[in-house]
Structures are given as C-alpha cells and as structure tokens.
Design a protein around this motif. Structure first.
Motif, PDB file in Angstrom:
ATOM      1  N   GLU A  80     -21.791  56.471  73.473  1.00 49.81           N
ATOM      2  CA  GLU A  80     -20.811  55.380  73.536  1.00 49.81           C
ATOM      3  C   GLU A  80     -20.702  54.685  72.186  1.00 49.81           C
ATOM      4  O   GLU A  80     -19.596  54.405  71.706  1.00 49.81           O
ATOM      5  CB  GLU A  80     -21.203  54.364  74.613  1.00 49.81           C
ATOM      6  N   LYS A  81     -21.849  54.397  71.568  1.00 53.21           N
ATOM      7  CA  LYS A  81     -21.846  53.739  70.259  1.00 53.21           C
ATOM      8  C   LYS A  81     -21.200  54.630  69.202  1.00 53.21           C
ATOM      9  O   LYS A  81     -20.450  54.149  68.354  1.00 53.21           O
ATOM     10  CB  LYS A  81     -23.275  53.392  69.831  1.00 53.21           C
ATOM     11  N   THR A  82     -21.488  55.911  69.244  1.00 50.53           N
ATOM     12  CA  THR A  82     -20.947  56.853  68.263  1.00 50.53           C
ATOM     13  C   THR A  82     -19.435  56.969  68.406  1.00 50.53           C
ATOM     14  O   THR A  82     -18.705  56.942  67.409  1.00 50.53           O
ATOM     15  CB  THR A  82     -21.618  58.232  68.418  1.00 50.53           C
ATOM     16  N   VAL A  83     -18.955  57.103  69.620  1.00 53.86           N
ATOM     17  CA  VAL A  83     -17.508  57.207  69.859  1.00 53.86           C
ATOM     18  C   VAL A  83     -16.812  55.927  69.397  1.00 53.86           C
ATOM     19  O   VAL A  83     -15.761  55.981  68.746  1.00 53.86           O
ATOM     20  CB  VAL A  83     -17.214  57.508  71.346  1.00 53.86           C
ATOM     21  N   GLU A  84     -17.399  54.782  69.704  1.00 52.24           N
ATOM     22  CA  GLU A  84     -16.813  53.506  69.293  1.00 52.24           C
ATOM     23  C   GLU A  84     -16.800  53.383  67.764  1.00 52.24           C
ATOM     24  O   GLU A  84     -15.808  52.942  67.176  1.00 52.24           O
ATOM     25  CB  GLU A  84     -17.591  52.342  69.910  1.00 52.24           C
ATOM     26  N   ARG A  85     -17.888  53.792  67.109  1.00 49.96           N
ATOM     27  CA  ARG A  85     -17.952  53.738  65.645  1.00 49.96           C
ATOM     28  C   ARG A  85     -16.880  54.642  65.029  1.00 49.96           C
ATOM     29  O   ARG A  85     -16.180  54.240  64.101  1.00 49.96           O
ATOM     30  CB  ARG A  85     -19.345  54.159  65.172  1.00 49.96           C
ATOM     31  N   GLU A  86     -16.718  55.846  65.562  1.00 43.38           N
ATOM     32  CA  GLU A  86     -15.711  56.771  65.041  1.00 43.38           C
ATOM     33  C   GLU A  86     -14.293  56.267  65.318  1.00 43.38           C
ATOM     34  O   GLU A  86     -13.401  56.431  64.499  1.00 43.38           O
ATOM     35  CB  GLU A  86     -15.923  58.161  65.617  1.00 43.38           C
ATOM     36  N   ARG A  87     -14.084  55.635  66.478  1.00 37.19           N
ATOM     37  CA  ARG A  87     -12.776  55.076  66.799  1.00 37.19           C
ATOM     38  C   ARG A  87     -12.428  53.945  65.830  1.00 37.19           C
ATOM     39  O   ARG A  87     -11.314  53.871  65.319  1.00 37.19           O
ATOM     40  CB  ARG A  87     -12.759  54.540  68.238  1.00 37.19           C
ATOM     41  N   LYS A  88     -13.402  53.085  65.534  1.00 35.61           N
ATOM     42  CA  LYS A  88     -13.166  51.982  64.596  1.00 35.61           C
ATOM     43  C   LYS A  88     -12.877  52.510  63.189  1.00 35.61           C
ATOM     44  O   LYS A  88     -12.016  51.977  62.494  1.00 35.61           O
ATOM     45  CB  LYS A  88     -14.370  51.039  64.563  1.00 35.61           C
ATOM     46  N   ALA A  89     -13.607  53.547  62.780  1.00 37.06           N
ATOM     47  CA  ALA A  89     -13.377  54.126  61.452  1.00 37.06           C
ATOM     48  C   ALA A  89     -11.976  54.724  61.362  1.00 37.06           C
ATOM     49  O   ALA A  89     -11.285  54.568  60.352  1.00 37.06           O
ATOM     50  CB  ALA A  89     -14.428  55.185  61.151  1.00 37.06           C
ATOM     51  N   SER A  90     -11.543  55.391  62.420  1.00 34.40           N
ATOM     52  CA  SER A  90     -10.204  55.985  62.449  1.00 34.40           C
ATOM     53  C   SER A  90      -9.136  54.894  62.410  1.00 34.40           C
ATOM     54  O   SER A  90      -8.146  55.008  61.689  1.00 34.40           O
ATOM     55  CB  SER A  90     -10.046  56.844  63.699  1.00 34.40           C
ATOM     56  N   LEU A  91      -9.345  53.842  63.183  1.00 31.05           N
ATOM     57  CA  LEU A  91      -8.400  52.729  63.206  1.00 31.05           C
ATOM     58  C   LEU A  91      -8.327  52.059  61.842  1.00 31.05           C
ATOM     59  O   LEU A  91      -7.239  51.720  61.361  1.00 31.05           O
ATOM     60  CB  LEU A  91      -8.807  51.715  64.278  1.00 31.05           C
ATOM     61  N   GLU A  92      -9.464  51.894  61.185  1.00 28.84           N
ATOM     62  CA  GLU A  92      -9.477  51.286  59.855  1.00 28.84           C
ATOM     63  C   GLU A  92      -8.748  52.168  58.842  1.00 28.84           C
ATOM     64  O   GLU A  92      -8.044  51.666  57.977  1.00 28.84           O
ATOM     65  CB  GLU A  92     -10.913  51.028  59.396  1.00 28.84           C
ATOM     66  N   ALA A  93      -8.873  53.479  58.970  1.00 35.56           N
ATOM     67  CA  ALA A  93      -8.162  54.393  58.067  1.00 35.56           C
ATOM     68  C   ALA A  93      -6.653  54.257  58.256  1.00 35.56           C
ATOM     69  O   ALA A  93      -5.896  54.256  57.277  1.00 35.56           O
ATOM     70  CB  ALA A  93      -8.603  55.834  58.314  1.00 35.56           C
ATOM     71  N   VAL A  94      -6.203  54.138  59.493  1.00 37.09           N
ATOM     72  CA  VAL A  94      -4.772  53.952  59.771  1.00 37.09           C
ATOM     73  C   VAL A  94      -4.294  52.628  59.179  1.00 37.09           C
ATOM     74  O   VAL A  94      -3.241  52.565  58.531  1.00 37.09           O
ATOM     75  CB  VAL A  94      -4.486  54.011  61.289  1.00 37.09           C
TER      76      VAL A  94
END
Length: 126
Positions: A80-94
């Motif tokens: 859960e933490k890993t998916v959330e971290r990757e989602r935040k990183a993707s959102l920040e890139a956008v």
C-alpha cells in the motif's frame, strides 16, 4: 537471510517473525534491505518468504500460521505504501510537466507534451 532446510527438519523463522514486538520493522519481517522497495522487489521478497514459511510447507511448526500471517500483513502494508509513493511520484511528474508547459506559454512559445508517448514535441495531428 538464508532460507535453506535440511531434509526432514522444520525451518525455524527468523526471530523477527516469531517475536510479537510491535517495534519490528515491516522491512525486517520481509527481509528487505532497501528503505523504499519497488513493487517488484517487494513481491519477490514476499514470495521467497511465503514459500519458505507457508503453513502447508512447514507443517511441523506450531506457529506457522502466525508467522505466515505476519508475512502477509507486512506485505500488504508495504505494498500500500509503495503504490501510494509511486502514485504521488507520477502525479508530481504530471504537475511538473504542466508547470513547465505554463512557463513556456508565458514566454511566447508553446511546447507540446505527450504524456502517453513519453516524450516532448509529439508529432502533429493529421
């Protein structure tokens, strides 16, 4: 973490799996060495530990169900933490691409960013 077993011998879990301390790190439970594992690293660590400590494999260990439960719980929480971290990183890139696009528009030039292709200056539409 060595996961070997002599023929006919029960495999004893590492002390971190058999202890009941809430201080145990989820990373230690799964034998992870990195602080922020990728989904692939996390899955590989879980599968290796699950194969070794599954109650069906280690039937002579009375604590096998509890051990496996701790492994599964650690895996779920870390995933859960890993998916959330990757989602935040993707959102920040956008968001960074959007900010860069806004800056270029203010300067009088327009840069087309194609997030689906993964590169700037996508080919013109027909």
């Amino acid at each position: 973490l060595a996961l070997s077993r002599a023929a006919g011998q029960s495999m004893r879990p590492p002390s971190v799996l058999s202890s009941t301390s809430s201080q145990d790190s989820l990373h230690d439970i799964l034998g992870l060495k990195t602080a922020e594992p990728t989904k692939e690293e996390l899955r590989a660590a879980y599968l290796a530990m699950a194969k070794a400590y599954h109650p069906d494999v280690d039937q002579t260990n009375p604590d096998a169900k509890e051990t496996f439960s701790r492994l599964s719980s650690a895996y779920e929480k870390l995933m859960e933490k890993t998916v959330e971290r990757e989602r935040k990183a993707s959102l920040e890139a956008v968001r960074a691409r959007e900010r860069a696009s806004q800056v270029t528009e203010k300067e009088g030039t327009v840069s087309v960013t194609c997030p689906f292709v993964g590169h700037d200056n996508a080919p013109p539409l027909p």
